[in-house]
Design an enzyme around this catalytic site. Structure first.
Site, PDB file in Angstrom:
ATOM      1  N   THR A 293      15.148 -45.089  14.152  1.00  0.00           N
ATOM      2  CA  THR A 293      14.580 -44.360  12.537  1.00  0.00           C
ATOM      3  C   THR A 293      12.897 -44.626  12.793  1.00  0.00           C
ATOM      4  O   THR A 293      12.332 -45.987  13.235  1.00  0.00           O
ATOM      5  CB  THR A 293      14.771 -45.548  11.610  1.00  0.00           C
ATOM      6  OG1 THR A 293      16.545 -45.438  11.966  1.00  0.00           O
ATOM      7  CG2 THR A 293      14.283 -44.670  10.368  1.00  0.00           C
ATOM      8  N   PHE A 295       9.738 -44.338  10.994  1.00  0.00           N
ATOM      9  CA  PHE A 295       9.459 -44.830   9.432  1.00  0.00           C
ATOM     10  C   PHE A 295       7.648 -44.473   9.701  1.00  0.00           C
ATOM     11  O   PHE A 295       6.553 -44.199  10.252  1.00  0.00           O
ATOM     12  CB  PHE A 295       8.989 -46.108   8.973  1.00  0.00           C
ATOM     13  CG  PHE A 295      10.540 -46.964   9.188  1.00  0.00           C
ATOM     14  CD1 PHE A 295      11.479 -47.355   9.845  1.00  0.00           C
ATOM     15  CD2 PHE A 295      11.019 -47.442   8.093  1.00  0.00           C
ATOM     16  CE1 PHE A 295      12.724 -47.692   9.954  1.00  0.00           C
ATOM     17  CE2 PHE A 295      12.536 -47.648   8.063  1.00  0.00           C
ATOM     18  CZ  PHE A 295      13.529 -47.827   9.129  1.00  0.00           C
TER      19      PHE A 295
END
Ligand SMILES: O=C(O)C(=O)C[C@]1(C(=O)O)C=C[C@@H](O)C=C1
Length: 420
Positions: A293, A295
């Site tokens: 992921t 960020f």
């Protein structure tokens, strides 16, 4: 003890959270009440939603005081912890004894810096509760920071805007689940700047209460992204369960533990298992080993772009005319050998539909979009400056969301239970 800097640099001895408490909108009201009371320098403190609009007004006036030390004094009789509308609790911190006439400290350049100026830890807001992947991302982005949990993405943005936190770290995309659209919309709505990015390998576990057995599970709860990242693994595990979305992964584990739910499992991190006393029924249940992921880190001020290391720039734009504009915009980068790393479109909220008269007398209705583009160049690079000057000619709106160092840290994929 921590202090809260107002936008003017006024040093407000302020509040700290009870560990594990999550900031909610009502907490923000309380914080504003706090500032309200800070200005009249009495020992009294109260909290409540009844103060909301007045408190907001007071917050603004407190900010405009500009100079001098404004202090909060702890309520003499209250416990350290005060409940706020049944949500999280805030801990009022006493300040040193005040002299009758508080000394006024002149503002310095350091007070205007976006980083903490008083030797304290950087306060970093994230969405979720302790044990969430976003908390891990905050720790990766700012090692040793004070991570502040928030119950919604919107709250994390506001926490930085209200100077309660110095940074926010928010997920924008995942290698399996795709973009986190909500944060793209919020980036546009708020005025924070992207100052960095981190990529976090996400290793999911199936958590249940100690003693719970897979065959008796009826429900699996988690963040929608986590559910989608484990979709196939859950099926392969042969569980006869319904899947339900909740606000965050660690929050799912916390909920099961708090309600003693023996028929429910959570998808969350191993750290969440440790924090909420859960057992790990299956480890590495993400559908792909390279589940990662991305960020972004947000701050009130942009950083100064550089060219001595790889930088990325994120922009958002809208245009008035048809699809050829998008082609022209993208060519502005291609002609200068600037690689795009991401393009995302979102519906244009203020102008969702465009009507175009057709040659045959009909009216065509097109959706209107806002485009988000990430490209591999720094705003200090003359190629990027020229590309954006050109893009501006074709677009009705253009904003640079940030120019920031690329995350170049090596990462190794997590191991996967399903062996894929
Ligand atoms: O729920 C969490 O633990 C989060 O940090 C949120 C979140 C997300 O929004 O994508 C972050 C990383 C993972 O992709 C799964 C969930």
């Amino acid at each position: 003890m921590r202090s809260l800097n107002s936008p003017a640099g006024v040093d407000l001895k302020s509040i700290i959270r009870v560990p594990g408490a999550t900031l909610t909108p009502s907490d923000r009201r309380a914080i504003q009440c706090n500032v309200n009371f800070s200005t009249n320098q009495t020992a009294g403190m109260s909290f409540g939603s009844g103060h909301t609009s007045g408190a907001r007004y007071e917050w603004q006036s407190a900010c405009s005081i500009l100079a001098g030390k404004v202090e909060l004094q702890q309520q003499e009789t209250a416990d350290d912890v005060t409940a706020v509308n049944g949500h999280a609790a805030l801990d009022l911190v006493p300040v040193e004894k005040r002299s009758a006439a508080p000394l006024r400290k002149p503002l310095s350049i350091a007070d205007l810096s976006p980083a903490p100026t008083h030797g304290e830890k950087l306060r970093v807001a994230y969405q979720g509760v302790p044990g969430a992947y976003s908390e891990a991302a905050a720790g990766k982005a700012y090692p040793g920071c004070d991570a502040i949990p928030c119950d919604q993405f919107e709250v994390a943005f506001q926490t930085v805007e209200l100077w309660i936190a110095d940074r926010a770290v928010l997920p924008v995309e995942n290698s399996l689940g795709g973009s986190i659209h909500r944060n793209y919309d919020l980036l546009l709505r708020h005025r924070l700047h992207i100052v960095g990015e981190v990529q976090l390998p996400v290793h999911h576990c199936l958590l249940a209460l100690p003693g719970a057995r897979k065959e008796f599970l009826r429900r699996v709860i988690s963040h929608p992204q986590a559910l989608s990242q484990c979709e196939h693994s859950l099926t392969k595990l042969g569980l006869n369960v319904i899947r339900e979305a909740v606000d965050d992964t660690a929050g799912a584990a916390e909920y099961i533990a708090a309600n003693n739910l023996h028929d429910t499992a959570a998808i969350a991190s191993a750290r969440a298992a440790e924090l909420y006393g859960m057992q790990i029924l299956a480890d590495g249940i993400q559908d792909d080993r390279s589940n990662v992921t991305r960020f972004v880190m947000l701050a009130r001020e942009p950083i100064i772009p550089r060219i001595d290391r790889p930088f990325k720039t994120s922009i958002v734009f809208a245009h008035d005319e048809g699809t050829s504009v998008l082609f022209k915009v993208l060519s502005a980068f291609a002609f200068r050998n600037i690689s795009l790393t991401k393009i995302e479109s979102r519906p244009h909220r203020h102008r969702p539909i465009r009507l175009a008269d057709d040659a045959n007398g009909g009216v065509a209705k097109h959706f209107e979009y806002i485009f988000y583009v990430d490209f591999e160049a720094s705003m200090a690079d003359v190629r990027a400056q020229n590309a954006l000057a050109e893009v501006q000619e074709f677009t009705s709106f253009l904003r640079v969301l940030g120019s920031y160092p690329m995350d170049m840290t090596p990462w190794s994929p997590s191991s996967s239970a399903t062996g894929e």
